[in-house]
Design a protein around this motif. Structure first.
Motif, PDB file in Angstrom:
ATOM      1  N   ASP A   1      -0.008  -1.537   5.598  1.00 30.29           N
ATOM      2  CA  ASP A   1      -1.130  -2.377   6.019  1.00 30.29           C
ATOM      3  C   ASP A   1      -2.128  -2.579   4.873  1.00 30.29           C
ATOM      4  O   ASP A   1      -2.622  -3.686   4.650  1.00 30.29           O
TER       5      ASP A   1
ATOM      6  N   SER B   1      -3.398  -6.248   2.442  1.00 31.39           N
ATOM      7  CA  SER B   1      -4.769  -6.594   2.066  1.00 31.39           C
ATOM      8  C   SER B   1      -4.913  -6.637   0.545  1.00 31.39           C
ATOM      9  O   SER B   1      -5.588  -7.517  -0.005  1.00 31.39           O
ATOM     10  N   THR B   2      -4.273  -5.694  -0.126  1.00 33.01           N
ATOM     11  CA  THR B   2      -4.319  -5.656  -1.587  1.00 33.01           C
ATOM     12  C   THR B   2      -3.663  -6.889  -2.195  1.00 33.01           C
ATOM     13  O   THR B   2      -4.175  -7.483  -3.152  1.00 33.01           O
TER      14      THR B   2
ATOM     15  N   ARG C   1      -3.353  -9.861  -0.896  1.00 33.49           N
ATOM     16  CA  ARG C   1      -4.222 -11.014  -0.675  1.00 33.49           C
ATOM     17  C   ARG C   1      -5.403 -10.996  -1.648  1.00 33.49           C
ATOM     18  O   ARG C   1      -5.818 -12.038  -2.171  1.00 33.49           O
TER      19      ARG C   1
END
Length: 231
Positions: free
Chosen positions: A188, A192-193, A195
């Protein structure tokens, strides 16, 4: 590590990735920490290849690109160690402690997964976006499908490589150590990283600093996962 030199050619397809991993599996001693992780990753990549052939990915081209770019980063780290170059910080603990007698196979497997998911996967998403001329959102389905494979495999790894039921007590150091890390949480965070790295692609100095700090942080987690334990 001269026995690895013949496997340093670049990869370009899922089949080529699988071939390189099989060659590594044949060349390395079974107890070597890299060999332990390689067997795990080979099983995942073979399953991706099988699902691609069966048409189980929404966008096979994107899935293949992500899988290959992902694998290239692991193989590049092995190549760096083979050629006495400095590998990424996330891979150094496994490459340095791969023959330590106090580190158990399950630790080697999860330390490799930590390096590959925590660092390599985010960069592989960005690499694949450049290759395909797309945005990270366009790869989200493929990212999730590969992630589901990895989570399922992690459960099997823990079952297969855990030393035995007598060591599953809460006070056991291995149980305590491995309970501090979760592949699902790492996956998860990786999305995020990826993006964030894509958003930073036009700010090269900031993106480079961000990537270096990510590499160091994942390496620290790997070092802890590889803490030598008493028999």
């Amino acid at each position: 590590m001269a026995q690895l030199e013949q496997f340093t050619t670049s990869v370009g397809s899922v089949d080529a990735v699988v071939s390189r991993m099989r060659a590594l599996d044949a060349a390395l001693p079974a107890r070597d920490g890299v060999a332990v992780f390689n067997r795990v990753y080979l099983a995942v990549t073979q399953e991706v290849e099988r699902r691609l052939a069966a048409g189980q990915f929404t966008d096979p081209r994107a899935a293949a690109a992500l899988d290959v770019r992902f694998a290239e980063r692991y193989l590049a780290a092995v190549d760096a160690a083979t050629e006495d170059r400095r590998p990424p910080a996330c891979w150094r603990p496994l490459l340095q402690l791969r023959r330590h007698p106090g580190v158990r196979p399950l630790q080697f497997a999860l330390a490799g997964i930590n390096a590959h998911i925590g660092h390599d996967l985010a960069l592989a998403v960005v690499d694949a976006c450049h290759t395909l001329g797309c945005e990270p959102a366009d790869l989200e389905d493929e990212f999730d499908r590969v992630g589901e494979l990895l989570v399922a495999l992690e459960e099997r790894i823990r079952e297969d490589l855990m030393p035995g039921p007598d060591l599953l007590q809460l006070a056991d150091p291995l149980t305590h150590l491995l309970g501090s890390w979760s592949l699902e949480r790492a996956r998860d965070a990786t999305w995020s990283t990826a993006r964030a790295l894509w958003a930073l692609r036009r700010f090269e100095d900031v993106a480079e600093e961000f990537t270096e700090r990510l590499d160091a942080a994942v390496g620290l987690a790997g070092r802890m996962l590889l803490t030598p334990l008493p028999d």
